[in-house]
Design an enzyme around this catalytic site. Structure first.
Site, PDB file in Angstrom:
ATOM      1  N   GLU A 125      85.407  23.457  98.548  1.00  0.00           N
ATOM      2  CA  GLU A 125      84.067  22.848  98.508  1.00  0.00           C
ATOM      3  C   GLU A 125      83.492  22.689  99.915  1.00  0.00           C
ATOM      4  O   GLU A 125      82.304  22.895 100.137  1.00  0.00           O
ATOM      5  CB  GLU A 125      84.144  21.483  97.805  1.00  0.00           C
ATOM      6  CG  GLU A 125      84.486  21.633  96.335  1.00  0.00           C
ATOM      7  CD  GLU A 125      84.748  20.298  95.652  1.00  0.00           C
ATOM      8  OE1 GLU A 125      85.660  19.577  96.103  1.00  0.00           O
ATOM      9  OE2 GLU A 125      84.044  19.971  94.699  1.00  0.00           O
ATOM     10  N   GLU A 145      91.588  21.013  90.826  1.00  0.00           N
ATOM     11  CA  GLU A 145      91.485  19.588  90.464  1.00  0.00           C
ATOM     12  C   GLU A 145      91.925  19.322  89.026  1.00  0.00           C
ATOM     13  O   GLU A 145      92.470  18.261  88.719  1.00  0.00           O
ATOM     14  CB  GLU A 145      90.050  19.077  90.659  1.00  0.00           C
ATOM     15  CG  GLU A 145      89.637  18.914  92.115  1.00  0.00           C
ATOM     16  CD  GLU A 145      89.023  20.156  92.729  1.00  0.00           C
ATOM     17  OE1 GLU A 145      89.198  21.271  92.176  1.00  0.00           O
ATOM     18  OE2 GLU A 145      88.370  20.014  93.774  1.00  0.00           O
TER      19      GLU A 145
HETATM   20  C1  HXC Z   1      97.686  15.443 100.525  1.00  0.00           C
HETATM   21  C2  HXC Z   1      98.802  17.414 100.785  1.00  0.00           C
HETATM   22  C3  HXC Z   1      97.787  18.106 100.093  1.00  0.00           C
HETATM   23  C4  HXC Z   1      96.673  17.341  99.637  1.00  0.00           C
HETATM   24  C5  HXC Z   1      99.285  19.513 100.665  1.00  0.00           C
HETATM   25  N1  HXC Z   1      99.705  18.333 101.111  1.00  0.00           N
HETATM   26  N2  HXC Z   1      98.121  19.408 100.039  1.00  0.00           N
HETATM   27  N3  HXC Z   1      98.745  16.090 101.000  1.00  0.00           N
HETATM   28  N4  HXC Z   1      96.661  16.021  99.871  1.00  0.00           N
HETATM   29  N5  HXC Z   1      95.642  17.907  99.027  1.00  0.00           N
HETATM   30  C6  HXC Z   1     100.929  18.037 101.842  1.00  0.00           C
HETATM   31  C7  HXC Z   1     102.158  18.026 100.955  1.00  0.00           C
HETATM   32  O1  HXC Z   1     102.290  16.791 100.291  1.00  0.00           O
HETATM   33  C8  HXC Z   1     103.246  18.282 101.961  1.00  0.00           C
HETATM   34  O2  HXC Z   1     103.536  17.104 102.678  1.00  0.00           O
HETATM   35  C9  HXC Z   1     102.595  19.228 102.940  1.00  0.00           C
HETATM   36  O3  HXC Z   1     101.193  19.064 102.782  1.00  0.00           O
HETATM   37  C10 HXC Z   1     102.942  20.684 102.669  1.00  0.00           C
HETATM   38  O4  HXC Z   1     102.627  20.979 101.326  1.00  0.00           O
HETATM   39  P1  HXC Z   1     103.672  21.692 100.338  1.00  0.00           P
HETATM   40  O5  HXC Z   1     103.189  21.426  98.965  1.00  0.00           O
HETATM   41  O6  HXC Z   1     105.061  21.312 100.662  1.00  0.00           O
HETATM   42  O7  HXC Z   1     103.446  23.217 100.754  1.00  0.00           O
HETATM   43  P2  HXC Z   1     103.539  24.535  99.833  1.00  0.00           P
HETATM   44  O8  HXC Z   1     104.754  24.444  98.952  1.00  0.00           O
HETATM   45  O9  HXC Z   1     103.395  25.680 100.776  1.00  0.00           O
HETATM   46  O10 HXC Z   1     102.260  24.463  98.873  1.00  0.00           O
HETATM   47  C11 HXC Z   1     100.972  24.551  99.441  1.00  0.00           C
HETATM   48  C12 HXC Z   1      99.894  24.143  98.389  1.00  0.00           C
HETATM   49  C13 HXC Z   1     100.267  22.744  97.799  1.00  0.00           C
HETATM   50  C14 HXC Z   1      99.865  25.172  97.256  1.00  0.00           C
HETATM   51  C15 HXC Z   1      98.548  24.131  99.076  1.00  0.00           C
HETATM   52  O11 HXC Z   1     100.486  21.835  98.892  1.00  0.00           O
HETATM   53  C16 HXC Z   1      99.220  22.178  96.915  1.00  0.00           C
HETATM   54  O12 HXC Z   1      99.111  22.547  95.749  1.00  0.00           O
HETATM   55  N6  HXC Z   1      98.459  21.203  97.441  1.00  0.00           N
HETATM   56  C17 HXC Z   1      97.445  20.499  96.648  1.00  0.00           C
HETATM   57  C18 HXC Z   1      96.251  21.371  96.390  1.00  0.00           C
HETATM   58  C19 HXC Z   1      95.229  20.645  95.527  1.00  0.00           C
HETATM   59  O13 HXC Z   1      95.521  20.241  94.390  1.00  0.00           O
HETATM   60  N7  HXC Z   1      94.056  20.420  96.085  1.00  0.00           N
HETATM   61  C20 HXC Z   1      92.984  19.658  95.388  1.00  0.00           C
HETATM   62  C21 HXC Z   1      93.059  18.205  95.765  1.00  0.00           C
HETATM   63  S1  HXC Z   1      91.912  17.278  94.865  1.00  0.00           S
HETATM   64  P3  HXC Z   1     104.859  16.194 102.406  1.00  0.00           P
HETATM   65  O14 HXC Z   1     104.865  15.219 103.536  1.00  0.00           O
HETATM   66  O15 HXC Z   1     104.631  15.550 101.069  1.00  0.00           O
HETATM   67  O16 HXC Z   1     106.011  17.163 102.386  1.00  0.00           O
HETATM   68  C22 HXC Z   1      90.454  17.547  95.622  1.00  0.00           C
HETATM   69  C23 HXC Z   1      89.284  16.808  95.019  1.00  0.00           C
HETATM   70  C24 HXC Z   1      88.058  17.023  95.850  1.00  0.00           C
HETATM   71  O17 HXC Z   1      90.342  18.245  96.560  1.00  0.00           O
HETATM   72  C25 HXC Z   1      86.998  16.047  95.495  1.00  0.00           C
HETATM   73  C26 HXC Z   1      86.120  15.726  96.685  1.00  0.00           C
HETATM   74  C27 HXC Z   1      85.010  14.727  96.402  1.00  0.00           C
END
Ligand code: HXC
Length: 271
Positions: A125, A145
């Site tokens: 976004e 999401e």
């Molecule tokens: C907080 C996050 C994060 C996030 C990753 N991390 N994404 N922390 N918020 N969105 C952190 C993990 O907890 C981890 O830290 C570190 O980053 C590395 O991530 P891993 O998962 O270990 O890495 P990997 O296995 O390579 O996977 C990468 C990834 C995955 C596929 C990107 O991290 C993932 O699915 N992240 C979430 C993506 C997501 O759902 N985004 C949407 C969020 S909701 P630690 O310390 O725990 O090891 C959103 C709403 C927007 O964006 C609304 C706005 C108004």
């Protein structure tokens, strides 16, 4: 790659981002998201720093274009899930949670997103709030999401459909599937794809090109193009014509056309 100059002592001194002026003429504002351990998850503090730096860049008369990037691994993996985990409806609704995220979309100067790695959820976004998206070959875009039990809340349901059409937008938002840089380009989300290690350099070159034009005309142009998202075709065409007419009140329109006729480069004064 050109010069790196800090605008003021505070500009390079942020917790979650780096900010510099770049380009041969120091006319590109450069913001790099810098929370590597969290894959640049967009915590509140990070977004506030981005807003503050954009305020500085907007005021800086040298800067004609802004580049927003992350790291090779992640542009941004979304809003910070750990920060959102314990939020409640009354708090997010009452406090208008994440309302200030809109700052990037409200920038008068053009903003280019240079996306390497993950651009997921709020990361995708954020890229879409920019005016142009360039991607590195390994970039991945998605709106996951739904898998967290929520929905895109920073423009994903509105901007993605305008970028890629209804079927693709619905597919990405309802399945949480990701698309790669090549698919993002063919569906219109991304306008150019570069090798990972050249993305930032090439993006800055494009930003320098934009910054070389009249900043006044660039702002008028951006406003007119954005009107297409807000208005009917009839209203938009009327607005465009009025802005086109308004360029005839500027020195830079006169200079641009005179320079062409006199077969010399234009010297714009942003007036
Ligand atoms: C907080 C996050 C994060 C996030 C990753 N991390 N994404 N922390 N918020 N969105 C952190 C993990 O907890 C981890 O830290 C570190 O980053 C590395 O991530 P891993 O998962 O270990 O890495 P990997 O296995 O390579 O996977 C990468 C990834 C995955 C596929 C990107 O991290 C993932 O699915 N992240 C979430 C993506 C997501 O759902 N985004 C949407 C969020 S909701 P630690 O310390 O725990 O090891 C959103 C709403 C927007 O964006 C609304 C706005 C108004």
């Amino acid at each position: 790659m050109g010069f790196i100059v800090h605008l003021n002592p505070n500009l390079g001194d942020h917790e979650h981002i780096k900010a510099e002026k770049r380009g041969q003429k120091n006319n590109v504002g450069f913001i790099q998201l810098n929370r590597p351990k969290a894959l640049n998850a967009l915590c509140d503090g990070l977004m506030k720093e981005v807003s503050q730096v954009l305020d500085e860049f907007e005021k800086d008369k040298e800067i004609g274009c802004i580049v927003l990037t992350g790291s090779d691994r992640a542009f941004a993996a979304g809003a910070d899930i750990k920060e959102m985990q314990n939020q409640t409806f009354s708090k997010v609704y009452g406090g208008n949670f994440l309302n200030h995220w809109n700052r990037v979309a409200e920038c008068k100067k053009p903003v280019i997103a240079a996306v390497n790695g993950f651009a997921l959820g709020g990361g995708c976004e954020l890229a879409m709030m920019c005016d142009i998206i360039y991607a590195g070959e390994k970039a991945q875009f998605g709106q996951p999401e739904i898998s967290l039990g929520t929905i895109p809340g920073a423009g994903g349901t509105q901007r993605l459909i305008r970028a890629v059409g209804k079927s693709k937008a619905m597919e990405l938002i309802l399945t949480a599937d990701r698309i790669n840089a090549q698919d993002a380009q063919s569906s219109g989300l991304v306008s150019k794809v570069f090798p990972v290690d050249q993305l930032v350099t090439e993006t800055i070159k494009q930003a320098e090109k934009i910054a070389s034009f009249s900043k006044l005309t660039v702002a008028m142009c951006k406003e007119a193009v954005n009107a297409a998202n807000e208005m009917s075709l009839r209203e938009g065409l009327h607005f465009e014509k009025r802005v086109f007419h308004a360029t005839f009140a500027t020195d830079d329109r006169k200079e641009g056309m005179s320079a062409f006729v006199e077969k010399r480069p234009a010297k714009f004064t942003d007036s």
